[in-house]
Design a protein around this motif. Structure first.
Motif, short mmCIF file in Angstrom:
data_model
loop_
_atom_site.label_atom_id
_atom_site.label_comp_id
_atom_site.label_asym_id
_atom_site.label_seq_id
_atom_site.Cartn_x
_atom_site.Cartn_y
_atom_site.Cartn_z
N ILE A 19 38.91 15.56 20.29
CA ILE A 19 37.94 14.41 20.04
C ILE A 19 37.19 13.95 21.13
CG2 ILE A 19 38.29 11.69 19.82
CD1 ILE A 19 39.10 13.47 17.43
N TYR A 20 37.79 14.02 22.56
CA TYR A 20 36.90 13.67 23.73
C TYR A 20 35.68 14.75 23.85
CZ TYR A 20 35.54 13.64 28.53
OH TYR A 20 34.57 13.58 29.86
N LEU A 21 35.91 15.85 23.75
CA LEU A 21 34.85 16.94 23.74
C LEU A 21 33.68 16.60 22.54
CD1 LEU A 21 36.68 20.10 24.66
CD2 LEU A 21 35.05 19.02 26.02
N TYR A 22 34.06 16.34 21.36
CA TYR A 22 33.34 15.88 20.23
C TYR A 22 32.47 14.79 20.67
CZ TYR A 22 31.63 14.43 15.83
OH TYR A 22 30.74 13.95 14.96
N TYR A 23 33.11 13.78 21.19
CA TYR A 23 32.36 12.54 21.23
C TYR A 23 31.40 12.53 22.36
CZ TYR A 23 34.19 9.89 17.59
OH TYR A 23 34.60 9.37 16.28
N ASN A 24 31.64 13.37 23.58
CA ASN A 24 30.89 13.46 24.79
C ASN A 24 30.03 14.62 24.87
OD1 ASN A 24 31.84 11.12 26.65
ND2 ASN A 24 33.82 11.98 25.86
N TYR A 25 30.02 15.68 24.00
CA TYR A 25 29.40 16.87 24.35
C TYR A 25 28.98 17.65 23.09
CZ TYR A 25 31.26 16.29 28.83
OH TYR A 25 31.51 15.83 30.17
N TRP A 26 29.23 17.05 21.70
CA TRP A 26 28.97 17.72 20.73
C TRP A 26 27.40 17.87 20.58
CZ3 TRP A 26 31.17 20.82 17.34
CH2 TRP A 26 30.62 21.07 16.24
N ASN A 27 26.55 16.87 20.85
CA ASN A 27 25.00 16.85 20.80
C ASN A 27 24.56 17.06 22.28
OD1 ASN A 27 24.90 16.50 18.18
ND2 ASN A 27 25.42 14.21 18.44
N TYR A 28 25.01 17.54 23.19
CA TYR A 28 24.71 17.81 24.77
C TYR A 28 23.48 18.59 24.60
CZ TYR A 28 24.85 19.37 29.34
OH TYR A 28 24.65 19.63 30.79
N ILE A 29 22.51 17.99 25.42
CA ILE A 29 21.34 18.70 25.53
C ILE A 29 21.12 18.91 27.00
CG2 ILE A 29 18.98 18.76 25.01
CD1 ILE A 29 19.37 16.94 22.57
N GLU A 30 20.69 20.01 27.36
CA GLU A 30 20.30 20.12 28.97
C GLU A 30 18.95 19.94 29.10
OE1 GLU A 30 21.71 23.35 31.41
OE2 GLU A 30 23.30 23.53 30.14
#
Length: 131
Positions: free
Chosen positions: A120-131
């Motif tokens: 859940i943590y990774l999904y909400y914080n990094y699922w749409n992560y863009i560099e």
């Protein structure tokens, strides 16, 4: 051990090593649930994960990052602190499990909860992560 399990374990090692080298997960997040699914207990699965992490999974990855000059002194200091804490924690956790201070049912619940919360943590914080 039959041929099916032989190849499952070999493939699990390959995938676990690939994931460990690229995103830093393997034994806990991937290996433990798959080993349990093959019929091993949580304690047997943890023992295998500890043996696997002992040396073979670590040295090739560290060498690869070292050769790229990505290991800096601050990374080493942080690693040493984590190793010290982990050494104590693994000893306490293993003994708590061995002496049945923590039941198998509770161990499965802890594993499930940690995996769920991490997901859940990774999904909400990094699922749409863009560099």
């Amino acid at each position: 051990m039959n041929a099916y399990l032989f190849f499952i374990y070999l493939f699990l090692g390959l995938i676990s090593g690939l994931f460990l080298g690229s995103i830093g997960i393997g034994a806990g997040l991937l290996t433990i649930p798959v080993l349990i699914r093959t019929g091993l207990t949580i304690k047997e699965s943890v023992i295998i994960a500890l043996i696997v992490q002992l040396i073979p999974q670590t040295i090739p990855g560290v060498l690869a990052y070292y050769n790229q000059k990505m290991i800096k002194i601050d990374i080493v200091y942080i690693s040493i602190l984590i190793i010290l804490g982990s050494f104590i924690g693994v000893y306490i956790g293993a003994n708590a499990s061995i002496k049945n201070y923590i039941s198998n049912r509770t161990l499965y619940r802890i594993l499930t909860t940690v995996l769920f919360i991490s997901s859940i943590y990774l999904y909400y914080n990094y699922w749409n992560y863009i560099e």
